[in-house]
Write a protein that holds these residues in place. Structure first.
Motif, PDB file in Angstrom:
ATOM      1  N   ARG A 110       0.830  -1.209   0.000  1.00 28.91           N
ATOM      2  CA  ARG A 110       0.000   0.000   0.000  1.00 28.91           C
ATOM      3  C   ARG A 110       0.871   1.269   0.000  1.00 28.91           C
ATOM      4  O   ARG A 110       0.627   2.221   0.735  1.00 28.91           O
ATOM      5  N   GLY A 111       1.954   1.221  -0.769  1.00 30.01           N
ATOM      6  CA  GLY A 111       2.784   2.399  -0.939  1.00 30.01           C
ATOM      7  C   GLY A 111       3.879   2.572   0.087  1.00 30.01           C
ATOM      8  O   GLY A 111       4.690   3.504  -0.007  1.00 30.01           O
ATOM      9  N   GLU A 112       3.943   1.711   1.098  1.00 31.52           N
ATOM     10  CA  GLU A 112       4.972   1.813   2.125  1.00 31.52           C
ATOM     11  C   GLU A 112       5.885   0.590   2.060  1.00 31.52           C
ATOM     12  O   GLU A 112       5.421  -0.538   1.897  1.00 31.52           O
ATOM     13  N   GLU A 113       7.180   0.816   2.211  1.00 30.58           N
ATOM     14  CA  GLU A 113       8.162  -0.258   2.107  1.00 30.58           C
ATOM     15  C   GLU A 113       8.152  -1.114   3.383  1.00 30.58           C
ATOM     16  O   GLU A 113       8.070  -0.590   4.505  1.00 30.58           O
ATOM     17  N   SER A 114       8.241  -2.437   3.159  1.00 27.72           N
ATOM     18  CA  SER A 114       8.314  -3.384   4.283  1.00 27.72           C
ATOM     19  C   SER A 114       9.588  -4.200   4.122  1.00 27.72           C
ATOM     20  O   SER A 114       9.794  -4.841   3.086  1.00 27.72           O
ATOM     21  N   GLN A 115      10.449  -4.186   5.163  1.00 28.30           N
ATOM     22  CA  GLN A 115      11.773  -4.802   5.063  1.00 28.30           C
ATOM     23  C   GLN A 115      11.890  -6.050   5.931  1.00 28.30           C
ATOM     24  O   GLN A 115      12.904  -6.284   6.574  1.00 28.30           O
ATOM     25  N   GLY A 116      10.888  -6.864   5.917  1.00 33.09           N
ATOM     26  CA  GLY A 116      10.898  -8.103   6.701  1.00 33.09           C
ATOM     27  C   GLY A 116       9.500  -8.440   7.158  1.00 33.09           C
ATOM     28  O   GLY A 116       8.504  -7.868   6.676  1.00 33.09           O
ATOM     29  N   MET A 117       9.385  -9.386   8.119  1.00 31.30           N
ATOM     30  CA  MET A 117       8.063  -9.783   8.616  1.00 31.30           C
ATOM     31  C   MET A 117       8.148 -10.107  10.098  1.00 31.30           C
ATOM     32  O   MET A 117       9.037 -10.849  10.542  1.00 31.30           O
ATOM     33  N   LEU A 118       7.231  -9.537  10.870  1.00 32.71           N
ATOM     34  CA  LEU A 118       7.069  -9.914  12.268  1.00 32.71           C
ATOM     35  C   LEU A 118       6.207 -11.172  12.320  1.00 32.71           C
ATOM     36  O   LEU A 118       5.173 -11.243  11.652  1.00 32.71           O
ATOM     37  N   CYS A 119       6.630 -12.153  13.108  1.00 34.62           N
ATOM     38  CA  CYS A 119       6.063 -13.512  12.996  1.00 34.62           C
ATOM     39  C   CYS A 119       5.084 -13.829  14.121  1.00 34.62           C
ATOM     40  O   CYS A 119       5.310 -13.487  15.287  1.00 34.62           O
ATOM     41  N   SER A 120       4.024 -14.546  13.746  1.00 35.74           N
ATOM     42  CA  SER A 120       3.101 -15.117  14.732  1.00 35.74           C
ATOM     43  C   SER A 120       3.582 -16.514  15.108  1.00 35.74           C
ATOM     44  O   SER A 120       4.455 -17.089  14.474  1.00 35.74           O
ATOM     45  N   GLY A 121       2.960 -17.070  16.154  1.00 30.61           N
ATOM     46  CA  GLY A 121       3.329 -18.416  16.574  1.00 30.61           C
ATOM     47  C   GLY A 121       3.016 -19.454  15.528  1.00 30.61           C
ATOM     48  O   GLY A 121       3.766 -20.414  15.325  1.00 30.61           O
ATOM     49  N   ARG A 122       1.884 -19.298  14.807  1.00 31.92           N
ATOM     50  CA  ARG A 122       1.519 -20.282  13.779  1.00 31.92           C
ATOM     51  C   ARG A 122       2.471 -20.210  12.594  1.00 31.92           C
ATOM     52  O   ARG A 122       2.821 -21.229  12.006  1.00 31.92           O
TER      53      ARG A 122
END
Length: 816
Positions: A110-122
């Motif tokens: 949505r127009g904003e850069e994401s440099q990784g992922m915060l993870c859930s337990g699943r």
């Protein structure tokens, strides 16, 4: 049975890899099917702190987070509702491969850069929670986290889990302790100090007044029953170490009390059961047979009608558990439970097996009781549970306990070293025999003949040769020398039955039909419907006295039920052509024992096999299109080819009708005066009960009458060197006269000079007398040593015409 290496090392001190342990168990008779890893590595996942979490400017349900991953600030777009500033979370950096195969990449969301992922337990496959990001401070309480450090640094190493196949006669192998004892003996390990204490532990004696009554109706069916009341328990989640141990066994966590019973079951092969003591009526436990009409709703929520074959645990009013199988719902431990009654019992294996089979139940407990539970470790198992319970519930108070038991007689067997040497083929002296048996914890009194005390966990050792096997097993099967057989000139010969089976199987395989091995046990509906196919009386079907299930209650009257099951399975799996046969016995009642009839059966479904002589069809599909379905003529050709291999009398095909066959598409086969087979197309009404929609051709043949008429010696026949003489004969015969009847008259009237006979035309058009039809035959005559004369052929032809006129009411059709 699963054997986690971490659990094994709780009991045995040894320095060995999982592969070495697997090899040791396999060579000693406990085949290890696989070695799997329990737990995960997370390369690329690091510890991170959320610095800020603000609403995404272009999306209502997303947040734009600033995250410290140890190497500078990162921007992460996250959709989890619980993410907030200050959280310590797992961060999957760019390039990380997640457990589900997803590769993390830098992207614009949505127009904003994401440099990784915060993870859930699943997403990490650590928990089933997918509602939010994994909060590590909550998930791993008391741990000090360092930002930027790999997540793996805070997780235990993955545990190796061995999948072990346990022989039925080795019930001790159904627990970690039993397998640990084998590993210890094989690899020279020793029990840990904790293990020695656990194996010798006994429940703490309590002088408190006994507040409940215990009665065992039949000591032979329950030689030991221990019951302990524990007050002040608190039911809740299990600690992480307990959950991890059970997960390695493939068992999900339920609550701390139930999990402890499962821990002891997997560890010491001793099933335990905890009752909610407040739900037991009359402060009493009764071990007895169920009474007619009694019912019990088991832990799986199913009401079960009980009978005298079932051993139950009851209070003063009603059954509360199926002994050795499953507890009852009315007395199960719940979150409200504060007082429990612990059961630790030994039941007769045969009684548990009968009860479980009658109710069609199989549980982890029943699997162990049916093999046999070790009487000698039951009290240690109860003590193990109670000690762990006090650790998990500090407020728990052990009160009264009762025990009813019959002390088993000690067992000992004399072992002669000379017997070992004779059977094993190695010079194993008495000292070596004693050493090997002592590693397996057998008690040995040394002398010229060893007096060996049998441990309580080895019910399979009953005679001297069992000890010889233990010596050979401990010494290593690979050390047994090869030795030629001492036959003294004797050699094996196949019986007539074996020869018949071999030839029947070989002939079917040569026709391109695949052999199937099917169960001899079928349902009542299957047995009745297939018995009618071949004219057997359903009243003669044989029912098992103690069936395992309703689907396996009757002995098959013939081989058809199993083959139809196989056809249905193959068609469901997408097979387009199914060709199967089986050689085996059908069973019908007789006196004094059921009669076994040796037979062969074959089924065809699907398109024809394409042959090299088949032309590519250009016209619409017809009878000879190789893409068409198998028809009756195709199937009959295969059955006739199989019958020809029997080398007996010429088979006669005649019309046949019975329930289950398609009308007008079945026949019976006779050889001489005996009916030996049936063939045709099965009716769709019959096939629907097997959920088969395709057309199925069936052939059934009895082998005993075919074997009686078959030649025992196969003789070669030299092809004739002299030219054959061909004659064509056409006859008008009554419409009811079959081709087989005409051919039989022609063959009977001829001599050995008739080489072949072939029907090449059937005509019923103009010029045919009323009620008649024309059958035209091509005859070939040949002499092995000379050319036939015209007079000889004419004489044969005259005799054959006369035979058809007399035997079939036919007349020679003259040339126009």
């Amino acid at each position: 049975m699963k054997l986690p290496m971490s659990w094994l090392k709780d009991w045995v001190e040894l320095d060995a890899t999982p592969e070495q342990v697997a090899e040791a168990l396999t060579t000693r008779g406990f085949y290890v099917e696989a070695v799997e890893a329990h737990g995960r590595h997370y390369p690329g996942v690091v510890i991170a702190r959320v610095l800020d979490a603000e609403k995404h400017p272009n999306a209502d349900k997303l947040k734009l987070c600033r995250v410290d991953g140890g190497s500078g600030e990162l921007k992460i777009v996250c959709g989890a509702p619980n993410v907030s500033a200050g959280m310590i979370v797992p961060l999957a950096t760019v390039g990380t491969t997640m457990p589900n195969g997803l590769v993390i990449k830098a992207a614009k969301i949505r127009g904003e850069e994401s440099q990784g992922m915060l993870c859930s337990g699943r997403e990490l496959q650590l928990t089933e929670d997918h509602d939010g990001i994994l909060d590590l401070r909550t998930f791993m309480k008391g741990v000090e986290f360092e930002v930027g450090k790999p997540f793996d640094a805070y997780l235990p190493e993955p545990d190796a889990v061995l999948e072990v196949e346990i022989p039925f006669n080795r019930p001790d192998g159904m627990g970690v302790v039993g397998l640990a004892r084998e590993v210890k003996a094989a690899l020279g390990g020793r029990w840990t100090d904790k293990a020695r204490a656990r194996l010798s532990a006994q429940p703490a004696s309590n002088p408190a007044r006994v507040t409940f009554d215990l009665d065992v109706e039949d000591a032979a069916e329950c030689p030991s029953y221990f019951a302990q009341v524990v007050e002040g328990v608190r039911v809740g989640p299990s600690p992480a170490w307990l959950v991890k141990k059970l997960e390695a066994m493939g068992q999900r966590s339920i609550n701390n009390l139930v999990d402890l019973t499962n821990l002891v079951l997997f560890e010491m092969s001793q099933p335990l059961h905890a009752f909610d003591a407040n739900q037991l009526h009359g402060n009493a436990i009764r071990v007895r047979r169920a009474r007619a009409g009694e019912t019990l709703t088991t832990l799986d929520g199913k009401p079960r009608k009980l009978g005298p074959d079932v051993l139950v645990i009851a209070d003063k009013q009603r059954p509360v558990a199926l002994a050795g199988v499953m507890g009852g719902q009315d007395s199960e431990v719940t979150d409200a439970t504060t007082t429990i009654l612990l059961e630790c019992a030994v039941f007769q294996p045969q009684r548990v097996r009968r009860g479980a089979r009658s109710l069609e139940l199989s549980t982890e407990a029943s699997k162990r009781y049916e093999r046999g539970v070790d009487f000698g470790t039951s009290m240690a198992a109860a003590a193990r549970f109670l000690n762990l319970l006090v650790e998990l519930c500090p407020g728990a108070k052990l009160t009264t306990w009762r025990r009813k038991f019959v002390e088993p007689q000690p067992r000992s067997i004399a072992l002669r070293p000379s017997r070992c040497e004779r059977l094993i083929g190695l010079p194993v002296g008495g000292g070596r025999c004693a050493e090997l048996l002592e590693t397996l914890e057998f008690g040995v009194h040394r002398g010229d003949t060893l007096n060996v005390s049998i441990p309580s966990w080895r019910p399979d050792c009953t005679i001297e040769d069992d000890l010889v096997e233990e010596v050979a097993r401990a010494n290593g099967y690979d050390k047994i020398p090869e030795a030629p057989l001492e036959t003294a000139g004797a050699h094996a010969e196949r019986s007539s039955r074996e020869r018949v089976i071999r030839r029947a199987r070989a002939s079917m395989l040569a026709l391109g039909i695949t052999e199937a091995w099917c169960s001899s046990l079928v349902s009542q509906a299957e047995a009745v419907s297939t018995a009618k196919l071949v004219g057997d009386d359903p009243k003669r079907l044989v029912r098992l006295a103690n069936p395992m299930s309703r689907e396996s209650e009757w002995l098959r009257p013939n081989l058809v039920p199993g083959l139809l099951r196989a056809v249905a399975l193959n068609l469901r799996q997408g097979a387009t052509s199914v060709r199967l046969f089986e050689v085996g016995a059908g069973f019908l009642s007789d006196e004094p024992l059921p009669r076994e009839s040796l037979m062969v059966a074959a089924v065809l479904a699907g398109p024809r096999f394409r042959h090299t002589h088949d032309a590519v069809p250009t016209a619409p599909r017809g009878a000879y299109d190789p893409r068409a379905e198998v028809d009756f003529a195709d199937a009959k050709g295969l059955w006739e080819a199989w019958l020809d291999e029997r080398r007996g009398d010429s088979p006669i095909w005649r019309p046949y009708a019975a329930d289950g066959w398609k009308s007008g598409a079945s026949a019976e086969v006779a050889v001489g005066a005996s009916r030996v087979g049936w063939a045709g197309i099965l009716a769709q009404d019959l096939l629907r009960s097997w959920e088969i929609e395709a057309t199925v051709h069936l052939f059934v043949a009895l082998l005993e009458p075919l074997a009686e008429g078959a030649s025992a010696v196969i003789r070669a026949r030299v092809p004739g060197r002299f030219p054959p003489v061909r004659r064509d004969l056409a006859f008008f015969v009554p419409r009811g006269t079959s081709h087989a009847a005409v051919e039989r008259q022609l063959r009977d009237a001829s001599s050995d000079l008739l080489h072949s006979i072939e029907l090449f035309d059937v005509y019923e058009g103009p010029g045919t007398p009323a009620g008649m039809r024309s059958l035209a035959y091509a005859l070939q005559f040949q002499h092995a040593e000379r050319t036939l004369t015209e007079a000889e052929v004419h004489e044969l032809q005259t005799r054959m015409v006369a035979a058809v006129v007399q035997g079939c009411g036919g007349q020679l059709r003259e040339r126009a």
